[in-house]
Design an enzyme around this catalytic site. Structure first.
Site, PDB file in Angstrom:
ATOM      1  N   ASP A  74     -33.582  11.545 -28.045  1.00 42.82           N
ATOM      2  CA  ASP A  74     -32.527  12.519 -28.366  1.00 42.82           C
ATOM      3  C   ASP A  74     -31.113  11.970 -28.404  1.00 42.82           C
ATOM      4  OD1 ASP A  74     -34.590  14.286 -28.455  1.00 42.82           O
ATOM      5  OD2 ASP A  74     -34.117  15.319 -26.587  1.00 42.82           O
TER       6      ASP A  74
ATOM      7  N   LYS B 268     -43.814   0.214 -24.257  1.00 44.46           N
ATOM      8  CA  LYS B 268     -43.077   1.452 -24.556  1.00 44.46           C
ATOM      9  C   LYS B 268     -43.958   2.615 -24.132  1.00 44.46           C
ATOM     10  CE  LYS B 268     -40.563   3.788 -28.290  1.00 44.46           C
ATOM     11  NZ  LYS B 268     -41.413   4.891 -28.776  1.00 44.46           N
TER      12      LYS B 268
ATOM     13  N   ARG C  62     -34.969   8.959 -34.534  1.00 45.81           N
ATOM     14  CA  ARG C  62     -34.767   9.904 -35.648  1.00 45.81           C
ATOM     15  C   ARG C  62     -33.323   9.999 -36.107  1.00 45.81           C
ATOM     16  NH1 ARG C  62     -37.384  14.643 -32.498  1.00 45.81           N
ATOM     17  NH2 ARG C  62     -36.382  13.382 -30.896  1.00 45.81           N
TER      18      ARG C  62
ATOM     19  N   ALA D  97     -43.236   4.471 -37.364  1.00 45.37           N
ATOM     20  CA  ALA D  97     -44.229   4.208 -38.410  1.00 45.37           C
ATOM     21  C   ALA D  97     -43.846   4.980 -39.672  1.00 45.37           C
ATOM     22  CB  ALA D  97     -45.604   4.654 -37.922  1.00 45.37           C
TER      23      ALA D  97
ATOM     24  N   CYS E  78     -47.352   6.487 -28.320  1.00 50.41           N
ATOM     25  CA  CYS E  78     -47.535   7.221 -29.583  1.00 50.41           C
ATOM     26  C   CYS E  78     -48.386   8.467 -29.353  1.00 50.41           C
ATOM     27  CB  CYS E  78     -48.201   6.321 -30.627  1.00 50.41           C
ATOM     28  SG  CYS E  78     -48.518   7.212 -32.152  1.00 50.41           S
TER      29      CYS E  78
END
Ligand SMILES: Cc1cc2nc3c(=O)[nH]c(=O)nc-3n(C[C@H](O)[C@H](O)[C@H](O)COP(=O)(O)O)c2cc1C
Length: 321
Positions: A202, A139, A225, A18, A100
């Site tokens: 990760d 998820k 990320r 998001a 989330c």
């Protein structure tokens, strides 16, 4: 690799994020080889109340395929209604957010808090799967906290309820984003179900992707990320997985070329004023690891037009020649 009847051309997906993985970013990631992308999460209640902002998040382009729209919420009927409405935006897959950790999402009963009630996870999956004629995926995380690790149970319940694949982020909700993700738990989920499992958490390099695939047996990896300011990671992962060829990191000039293309697309879609506000964090990520990065990150916070952004890119290239 297939999710339901949807064929994927590789084993590396872009994670839903998001505020980050909007259409402009997803398209750039697909250009670099992401085999599957997922929209930012969309509130089923927001759609029920005709929120234009929620609906805008579902706009997909033909360049970013296959693509899922991710929905969150805690009411099976509202989720089913939202999924039916989402179909008008042409997704290949509907994904349900059960992972989330954000308090805003969890206090309204959605995201990871669903995992506290595995039967509700099943009811939501079943309602959504019955409502649409495309694959439905979920998820999840490892569980809510260390006292309630139940990702395997939730994955099995969702599979029985009609899920076509499970994405598992190897952390509990209580862990948020640290310590490191537990890949051995991804392996346990893979062992427990017969549908494809997408491992997440990760992955920062081609070697991590290869390691997660071999250690967990998962069918696909999902990167979040580490893709920020780094979309060529998809190309580097794929050439390593598919040809055992290690692509070098791009030069500063190439990074800035991609950044300019990405931000120009963002402004093209959202308008320059809004687009440049969103762009600042991306600019800060794109200069990561380059000479002068700390100063450039500070500069990025002040940039508010496309022409300032092009001048910024020129300065970054000059400092790295
Ligand atoms: C800024 C941000 C936004 C996120 N938004 C979502 C989201 O909308 N839906 C979702 O399922 N996960 C979301 N996540 C979680 C990621 O999809 C992913 O599971 C998590 O970042 C772990 O993967 P990574 O280690 O590759 O980043 C978000 C993560 C971040 C950092």
């Amino acid at each position: 690799m297939k999710i339901g009847n949807v064929e994927l051309n590789g084993q590396v997906a872009l994670a839903p994020m998001a505020g980050v993985s909007d259409r402009a970013f997803r398209e750039i990631c697909v250009d670099f080889g992401a085999s599957y992308v997922v929209s930012e999460m969309v509130s089923s209640k927001g759609l029920h109340h005709h929120s234009r902002k929620s609906a805008e998040l579902m706009t997909l382009s033909e360049r970013e395929r296959p693509a899922a729209i991710q929905l969150f919420g805690d009411d099976p009927a509202t989720m089913a209604e939202a999924a039916k409405f989402a179909l008008s935006y042409g997704p290949n897959i509907i994904d349900i957010n059960m992972g989330c950790p954000a308090p805003k999402v969890n206090t309204s009963g959605g995201g990871a808090s669903l995992m506290k009630d595995p039967l509700l996870c099943g009811r939501i999956t079943e309602a959504v799967a019955k409502a649409v004629d495309i694959p439905v995926t979920v998820k999840i995380r490892k569980g809510w906290d260390d006292q309630s690790v139940n990702g395997v149970e939730v994955a099995k319940i969702c599979e029985s309820a009609g899920a076509a694949a499970i994405t598992i982020h190897g952390r509990t909700r209580a862990q948020m984003y640290a310590p490191s993700a537990d890949w051995s738990y991804i392996a346990q989920v893979k062992q427990a179900v017969n549908i494809p499992v997408i491992g997440n958490g990760d992955i920062t390099s081609p070697f991590d992707a290869a390691k997660m695939l071999s250690e967990t047996g998962c069918d696909m990896v999902m990167i979040g990320r580490a893709a920020c300011g780094n979309p060529w990671l998809f190309s580097r992962v794929r050439s390593w997985l598919e040809e055992e060829r290690l692509e070098p990191e791009p030069s500063a000039a190439e990074k800035m070329r991609v950044m300019c293309k990405h931000i120009a697309a963002l402004c093209g879609e959202r308008g320059e004023k809004y687009g440049m506000r969103e762009a600042r964090k991306h600019m800060a990520w794109y200069v990561r690891g380059l000479v002068g990065a700390p100063g450039f990150r500070r500069e990025a916070c002040e940039i508010s037009t496309l022409s300032e952004m092009y001048a910024f890119a020129g300065r970054v290239i000059a400092a790295n020649e």
